[in-house]
Design a protein around this motif. Structure first.
Motif, PDB file in Angstrom:
ATOM      1  N   GLU A 101      13.098   1.107  -7.514  1.00 29.13           N
ATOM      2  CA  GLU A 101      13.817   1.041  -8.790  1.00 29.13           C
ATOM      3  C   GLU A 101      13.289   2.088  -9.759  1.00 29.13           C
ATOM      4  O   GLU A 101      14.051   2.666 -10.538  1.00 29.13           O
ATOM      5  CB  GLU A 101      13.701  -0.355  -9.400  1.00 29.13           C
ATOM      6  N   VAL A 102      11.985   2.310  -9.733  1.00 34.23           N
ATOM      7  CA  VAL A 102      11.404   3.336 -10.596  1.00 34.23           C
ATOM      8  C   VAL A 102      11.952   4.707 -10.224  1.00 34.23           C
ATOM      9  O   VAL A 102      12.405   5.485 -11.078  1.00 34.23           O
ATOM     10  CB  VAL A 102       9.868   3.334 -10.497  1.00 34.23           C
ATOM     11  N   LEU A 121       6.316   9.012 -11.302  1.00 35.47           N
ATOM     12  CA  LEU A 121       7.091   9.113 -10.066  1.00 35.47           C
ATOM     13  C   LEU A 121       6.187   9.241  -8.843  1.00 35.47           C
ATOM     14  O   LEU A 121       6.471   8.667  -7.787  1.00 35.47           O
ATOM     15  CB  LEU A 121       8.018  10.326 -10.141  1.00 35.47           C
ATOM     16  N   ALA A 122       5.109   9.986  -8.990  1.00 32.92           N
ATOM     17  CA  ALA A 122       4.217  10.229  -7.855  1.00 32.92           C
ATOM     18  C   ALA A 122       3.481   8.967  -7.430  1.00 32.92           C
ATOM     19  O   ALA A 122       3.224   8.757  -6.247  1.00 32.92           O
ATOM     20  CB  ALA A 122       3.222  11.332  -8.207  1.00 32.92           C
ATOM     21  N   ASP A 123       3.119   8.123  -8.391  1.00 33.08           N
ATOM     22  CA  ASP A 123       2.382   6.892  -8.088  1.00 33.08           C
ATOM     23  C   ASP A 123       2.928   5.766  -8.965  1.00 33.08           C
ATOM     24  O   ASP A 123       2.324   5.402  -9.977  1.00 33.08           O
ATOM     25  CB  ASP A 123       0.886   7.109  -8.344  1.00 33.08           C
ATOM     26  N   PRO A 124       4.108   5.224  -8.611  1.00 28.51           N
ATOM     27  CA  PRO A 124       4.753   4.224  -9.461  1.00 28.51           C
ATOM     28  C   PRO A 124       3.906   2.989  -9.745  1.00 28.51           C
ATOM     29  O   PRO A 124       3.931   2.464 -10.860  1.00 28.51           O
ATOM     30  CB  PRO A 124       6.023   3.860  -8.677  1.00 28.51           C
ATOM     31  N   ARG A 125       3.136   2.496  -8.758  1.00 29.22           N
ATOM     32  CA  ARG A 125       2.347   1.290  -8.987  1.00 29.22           C
ATOM     33  C   ARG A 125       1.319   1.526 -10.099  1.00 29.22           C
ATOM     34  O   ARG A 125       1.183   0.728 -11.021  1.00 29.22           O
ATOM     35  CB  ARG A 125       1.634   0.875  -7.699  1.00 29.22           C
ATOM     36  N   ARG A 126       0.595   2.597  -9.994  1.00 26.40           N
ATOM     37  CA  ARG A 126      -0.386   2.916 -11.028  1.00 26.40           C
ATOM     38  C   ARG A 126       0.310   3.250 -12.338  1.00 26.40           C
ATOM     39  O   ARG A 126      -0.123   2.810 -13.416  1.00 26.40           O
ATOM     40  CB  ARG A 126      -1.248   4.085 -10.578  1.00 26.40           C
TER      41      ARG A 126
END
Length: 326
Positions: A101-102, A121-126
């Motif tokens: 979704e991000v 975008l590169a690391d959505p969780r973080r």
């Protein structure tokens, strides 16, 4: 023109809710374009000063709230899942946003993208965890001191809508939302700057969210998989930032004139020194009165750097808004 088509099931599932997260996100567009929103000048000046004094880097939020006609990515402020106005719950939902979704939400919509958005975008969780923490910090500085006043206005609008529903059903509720919204039989027509066409609600109902910082527009969500949502300015938003320094005699007779005057002065959060200058009381006297008011649940303090700003609580807002009979 955006047209929302209702069925009987949609009418039965239409509800109202508040969204602190949306208020935070929507307020960013006001701070980014202050000259366009003179109505919010007192808030813009004070919130902007506190953000600058604290040194909070809210650049990621600014990047995620682009100027029209580009849309705010839906995952940044999705429809609230509960009628409770709870920022913590909404931030938990934000942190748990699926990675896809991000990436879908940012795909091409914010071009040209900033380095901060590229990192998300590169690391959505973080990136989502950092975004949620940023919203929480931004909230404490820019909105928390004003939230009791805002919430009182928003909840008053919800009660007004509930009365309309009780008196005249969905026709009264949906026919009185905003000048930009018209209700005709089973279709809600929204004069929208960007959205066009007809959307069927398909039994999901419509979520109505009164929003201070939506003014003067109506915002909509009709994306698949999301609760169809309409965010609209509440009644009385134009008077929200007006100073109300008169002292109601019945209230003064109960809590004392000095304390009633201090409550009236707290239309915008202020420090002990500021209140002393406005009222002519000594700083020590103001501090003593504030201690009593705080113990009674009528004021609350918000620390900003070396200073503590005092604001009214919802209980105080109710007292000041109550009709006074002689």
């Amino acid at each position: 023109m955006l047209e929302l088509e209702f069925t009987t099931r949609d009418l039965a599932r239409t509800r109202l809710a508040l969204s602190p997260l949306w208020e935070a996100v929507a307020s960013v567009r006001i701070l980014k374009n202050p000259r366009e929103y003179g109505l919010f000048r007192p808030w813009i000046e004070q919130a902007g000063h506190r953000l600058e004094a604290d040194g909070l880097d809210w650049g990621l939020l600014a990047d995620l709230v682009p100027a029209p006609p580009r849309a705010i990515p839906l995952f940044v402020a999705p429809p609230p899942t509960t009628p409770l106005a709870d920022l913590g719950i909404e931030l938990a939902v934000l942190r748990a946003t699926p990675v896809e979704e991000v990436r879908a939400g940012l795909g091409g919509k914010l071009s040209p993208r900033s380095g901060r958005v590229d990192a998300l975008l590169a690391d959505p969780r973080r990136g989502l965890a950092e975004l949620a923490d940023l919203v929480a910090a931004y909230w404490e500085l820019a909105l928390a001191p004003y939230w009791p006043r805002m919430r009182s206005l928003l909840e008053g609008d919800v009660l007004h809508r509930a009365r309309l529903l009780a008196e005249g059903g969905a026709d009264r509720l949906l026919g009185d939302l905003d000048p930009a919204v018209g209700w005709d039989s089973e279709t809600l027509r929204v004069r929208h700057l960007f959205a066009r066409g007809t959307r069927r609600l398909e039994g999901r109902g419509l979520l109505l969210v009164p929003s201070v910082f939506a003014w003067p527009r109506v915002f909509s969500i009709t994306a698949p998989g999301r609760q169809p949502t309409l965010r609209y300015p509440p009644r009385g938003v134009a008077t929200l930032w007006e100073r109300r320094t008169e002292v109601a005699e019945p209230l003064a007779s109960v809590i004392g004139r000095a304390r009633a005057r201090l409550l009236a002065e707290l239309d915008t959060p202020a420090s002990t020194t500021e209140l002393a200058g406005r009222t002519g009381l000594t700083p020590g006297g103001v501090s003593q009165h504030l201690s009593v008011l705080r113990a009674a649940g009528l004021v609350v303090g918000h620390r900003t750097g070396r200073y503590v700003l005092y604001g009214r609580t919802e209980a105080a807002e109710t007292l000041l808004a109550a009709p006074h009979r002689t």
